[in-house]
Design an enzyme around this catalytic site. Structure first.
Site, PDB file in Angstrom:
ATOM      1  N   GLY A 243       0.835  -1.193   0.000  1.00  0.00           N
ATOM      2  CA  GLY A 243       0.000   0.000   0.000  1.00  0.00           C
ATOM      3  C   GLY A 243       0.870   1.243   0.000  1.00  0.00           C
TER       4      GLY A 243
ATOM      5  CD  GLN B  11       3.407   5.823   2.580  1.00  0.00           C
ATOM      6  OE1 GLN B  11       2.412   5.275   2.111  1.00  0.00           O
ATOM      7  NE2 GLN B  11       4.434   5.145   3.057  1.00  0.00           N
TER       8      GLN B  11
ATOM      9  CG  HIS C  74      -0.441   1.470   7.482  1.00  0.00           C
ATOM     10  ND1 HIS C  74       0.536   0.993   8.326  1.00  0.00           N
ATOM     11  CD2 HIS C  74       0.193   2.264   6.581  1.00  0.00           C
ATOM     12  CE1 HIS C  74       1.707   1.497   7.950  1.00  0.00           C
ATOM     13  NE2 HIS C  74       1.518   2.262   6.891  1.00  0.00           N
ATOM     14  CD  GLU C  75      -1.058   2.475   2.933  1.00  0.00           C
ATOM     15  OE1 GLU C  75      -0.590   3.624   2.861  1.00  0.00           O
ATOM     16  OE2 GLU C  75      -0.345   1.474   3.100  1.00  0.00           O
TER      17      GLU C  75
ATOM     18  CG  HIS D   3       0.553   6.905   5.455  1.00  0.00           C
ATOM     19  ND1 HIS D   3       1.688   7.357   6.080  1.00  0.00           N
ATOM     20  CD2 HIS D   3       0.749   5.580   5.227  1.00  0.00           C
ATOM     21  CE1 HIS D   3       2.548   6.343   6.224  1.00  0.00           C
ATOM     22  NE2 HIS D   3       1.997   5.251   5.723  1.00  0.00           N
TER      23      HIS D   3
ATOM     24  CB  CYS E 281       5.323   2.173   7.159  1.00  0.00           C
ATOM     25  SG  CYS E 281       4.851   3.694   6.328  1.00  0.00           S
ATOM     26  CG  LEU E 282       6.607   1.013   1.079  1.00  0.00           C
ATOM     27  CD1 LEU E 282       6.037   1.310  -0.291  1.00  0.00           C
ATOM     28  CD2 LEU E 282       7.695  -0.049   0.995  1.00  0.00           C
TER      29      LEU E 282
HETATM   30 NI    NI Z   1       2.775   3.309   5.573  1.00  0.00          NI
END
Ligand code: NI
Length: 168
Positions: A48, A53, A136-137, A140, A94-95
């Site tokens: 995701g 991000q 989670h997304e 963000h 998380c990226l």
């Molecule tokens: Ni993330």
């Protein structure tokens, strides 16, 4: 197509709250942005990626939690509600926080309402990994990173560690 740069914790731009997309935003440029986000997410690799991000502060998420990486999913202006109060712990990464994982509690089953990449309404129920990923997304887009749920001590350690890595 060029890959987008993923902001890394504790970059202050991860705290910017995304604004909703309006009908006039559904342009070829938006489709290119979505495709670039998918390419960036798959290459990372991740399941995701929220627009926040990649320093694009609109309410836009791309996801693919399938094994075969053949189920691209776009959420625009997403909201969700818990279908039951039950929460479950799942390990998240998380990226924007490379190589760090922590168990985070999220709603087990949710109903998601959003627009698709062309602006059509879509609604679905999900659970497990997909439900965790959506929550989670969506965080963000509100400027929340999953490590915010950890103790202050752990957050301080992580912040120092990542600032040091980024300086190196
Ligand atoms: Ni993330």
């Amino acid at each position: 197509m060029s890959l987008l740069t993923i902001l890394e914790y504790p970059d202050p731009r991860l705290r910017i709250k995304a604004t909703p997309l309006v009908p006039a935003d559904f342009t070829p440029a938006l489709q290119q942005q979505i495709d670039a986000m998918f390419e960036t997410m798959y290459q990372a690799p991740g399941i995701g990626l929220a627009a926040t991000q990649v320093d694009y502060h609109k309410q836009l998420i791309v996801m693919d939690v399938s094994e075969e990486k053949d189920q691209p999913w776009v959420l625009i202006n997403p909201t969700y509600e818990a279908l039951e109060p039950t929460q479950e712990l799942l390990q998240e990464g998380c990226l924007s926080v490379p190589e760090y994982y922590a168990d985070i509690e999220r709603y087990l089953r949710i109903k998601v309402t959003s627009l698709d990449r062309h602006g059509n309404p879509q609604e679905f129920e999900c659970d497990g990994l997909l439900a965790h990923c959506v929550q989670h997304e969506c965080d963000h887009l509100k400027g929340i990173v999953f490590v915010d749920y950890l103790s202050r001590l752990k957050q301080d350690r992580l912040r120092k560690k990542y600032l040091k890595l980024q300086r190196a």
